[in-house]
Write an enzyme that holds these catalytic residues in place. Structure first.
Site, PDB file in Angstrom:
ATOM      1  N   LYS A 120       0.523   8.784  -4.045  1.00 48.78           N
ATOM      2  CA  LYS A 120       1.417   8.528  -3.096  1.00 48.78           C
ATOM      3  C   LYS A 120       1.101   9.257  -1.881  1.00 48.78           C
ATOM      4  O   LYS A 120       0.821  10.611  -2.193  1.00 48.78           O
ATOM      5  CB  LYS A 120       2.732   8.468  -3.503  1.00 48.78           C
TER       6      LYS A 120
HETATM    7  N1  GLU Z   1       3.882   0.896  -1.756  1.00 45.64           N
HETATM    8  C1  GLU Z   1       3.915  -0.154  -2.703  1.00 45.64           C
HETATM    9  C2  GLU Z   1       4.698   0.435  -3.862  1.00 45.64           C
HETATM   10  O1  GLU Z   1       5.326   1.164  -3.893  1.00 45.64           O
HETATM   11  C3  GLU Z   1       2.470  -0.567  -2.813  1.00 45.64           C
HETATM   12  C4  GLU Z   1       1.308   0.295  -3.582  1.00 45.64           C
HETATM   13  C5  GLU Z   1       0.060  -0.365  -3.443  1.00 45.64           C
HETATM   14  O2  GLU Z   1      -0.067  -1.642  -3.224  1.00 45.64           O
HETATM   15  O3  GLU Z   1      -0.967   0.309  -3.638  1.00 45.64           O
HETATM   16  O4  GLU Z   1       4.340  -0.384  -5.010  1.00 45.64           O
END
Ligand code: GLU
Length: 430
Positions: A120
């Site tokens: 993240k």
């Molecule tokens: N931000 C989204 C989540 O928290 C998508 C993450 C992604 O597709 O890599 O799942």
């Protein structure tokens, strides 16, 4: 959970009720680790983020001044595949939050069994006050500051809070310029013209709709006529509301940062979306009653779908929640201290790492399509997404029955078991 357990030393976790997202994640992790009798070595490995990067991101503002922002990227665990997870732009971003979100991505990818680890990123900023040019400069400088970890085989970002297709296009372009050739699969959630997948924008909301169907079916509650309250009306909440309405649910409440709306006979979701597009916020929408964000969470309804940020359901308000089912569209919307209260009330919670996994699932499809150079129709994307979400729901339900635990602990148990088994097979490189 026993007090003497190696997994839950009270001095380490004195917080049940604590709203620190990393501690909230860890307390559930500990519970699942003990159920699995995880050995002490693996327990230590899986509690530790692999890599944490903090960068200063200086950019030139439109005013001619220079401002320096702080950015983070955490790769929590990459044993199952490249780091995967969004990048958020928000004033509330902290290293603890990004670390928790990266851990949740690890468990989420394992719950839906896609070949990714968890990562993240975040930049502490207020994107709503920044111009498009400033946002582009911020995105490009942040990307170049963390470029050594990015790559289709190492770390693949995606949109998250306050980032979108346009931001992903800038990341893809910055990475590609450094590598002297176009690399579409370095990022997902891109515009379709740049290698994005059909159905990606709607995927998280669609996944929420699918698990709502599954949950109500499991509980013997009809979907048609089910009264739903959606907290947060961004990409996840508004699309989930629209799809649930198409399935016959009545959306009795909706909200965003500006406040909430209530309508006993149901909101016209398309109309609320159009209003928000024009007026920036839902508040002021004339065909509903205004309620506060706090009131919205405790409205009388069948399904509550928190789809904004962390810690909206806490030990303080959990006892007042009237919904029978909670579908966690957001990451970490329920503080650890609320879990027990919700359990005691018999509320069926579909946890974030299952409920909102539709987004990363279609991100996986996008990555596969980019690498293969062969693109799928929206119908194929949605069909494959449905299959994965339904199977994952049923797998988590089976674990919850096996260990007699709620769906959250079951999802952690399934995920940690899958990640742990990959570690065992790979062994420890030393
Ligand atoms: N931000 C989204 C989540 O928290 C998508 C993450 C992604 O597709 O890599 O799942």
């Amino acid at each position: 959970m026993t007090e003497t357990s190696q997994f839950m030393r009270p001095e380490q976790h004195p917080f049940l009720g604590d709203e620190n997202p990393f501690k909230a994640m860890m307390s559930r992790f500990d519970y699942a680790a003990e159920l699995l009798h995880l050995d002490a070595g693996l327990y230590k490995v899986l509690r530790s983020p692999e890599k944490q990067i903090i960068v200063s991101v200086p950019i030139l503002l439109d005013s001619g001044e220079v401002e320096v922002y702080t950015g983070y990227r955490v790769l929590y665990n990459t044993s199952r595949g490249p780091g995967k997870g969004g990048i958020r732009f928000d004033l509330g971003v902290t290293l603890d939050e990004v670390r928790a979100l990266a851990a949740w991505m690890t468990w989420k990818c394992a719950v839906v069994n896609i070949p990714f680890g968890g990562a993240k990123g975040g930049v502490v900023c207020d994107p709503l006050t920044m111009s498009v040019g400033e946002l582009e400069r911020l995105t490009r400088r942040y990307t170049s500051s963390i470029i050594e970890v990015l790559g289709p085989d190492s770390d693949v970002p995606a949109p998250d809070v306050n980032t979108n297709e346009r931001v992903m296009a800038w990341i893809m372009d910055t990475y590609s310029m450094h590598h002297r050739h176009t690399v579409t699969s370095v990022v997902t959630g891109k515009p379709v013209e740049l290698g994005g997948s059909l159905g990606r924008r709607e995927a998280t909301g669609r996944g929420c709709m699918i698990v709502t169907q599954q949950a109500l079916q499991h509980l013997g509650m009809p979907l048609k006529g089910a009264r739903v309250v959606v907290q947060g009306f961004g990409n996840v909440g508004s699309i989930a509301a629209e799809l649930l309405q198409q399935e016959g649910c009545v959306i009795v409440g909706a909200s965003d940062v500006s406040g909430g709306l209530y309508s006993k006979k149901g909101l016209d979701v398309k109309d609320v979306i159009a209003w928000r597009k024009e007026h920036k916020y839902v508040s002021g929408y004339p065909k509903a009653d205004a309620v506060t964000n706090e009131e919205l969470l405790t409205l009388d309804c069948d399904v509550l779908l928190p789809a904004a940020l962390e810690n909206v359901i806490t030990a303080r308000n959990a006892a007042s929640i009237k919904a029978k089912v909670i579908i966690e569209g957001a990451n970490g919307p329920t503080a650890a201290g609320a879990d027990e209260i919700l359990d005691k009330k018999g509320i069926f919670v579909v946890p974030d790492i299952l409920a909102n996994a539709g987004g990363v699932t279609v991100s996986y499809f996008e990555w596969v399509q980019d690498r293969g150079g062969w693109f799928w129709t929206e119908a194929v994307v949605n069909e494959r997404l449905t299959e994965i979400m339904v199977n994952s729901f049923q797998n988590v339900l089976a674990v919850s029955k096996k260990y007699n635990v709620n769906m959250r602990i079951a999802a952690y148990t399934l995920a940690i078991d899958r990640v742990a088994s990959v570690h065992r097979l790979r062994g420890l490189y030393a």
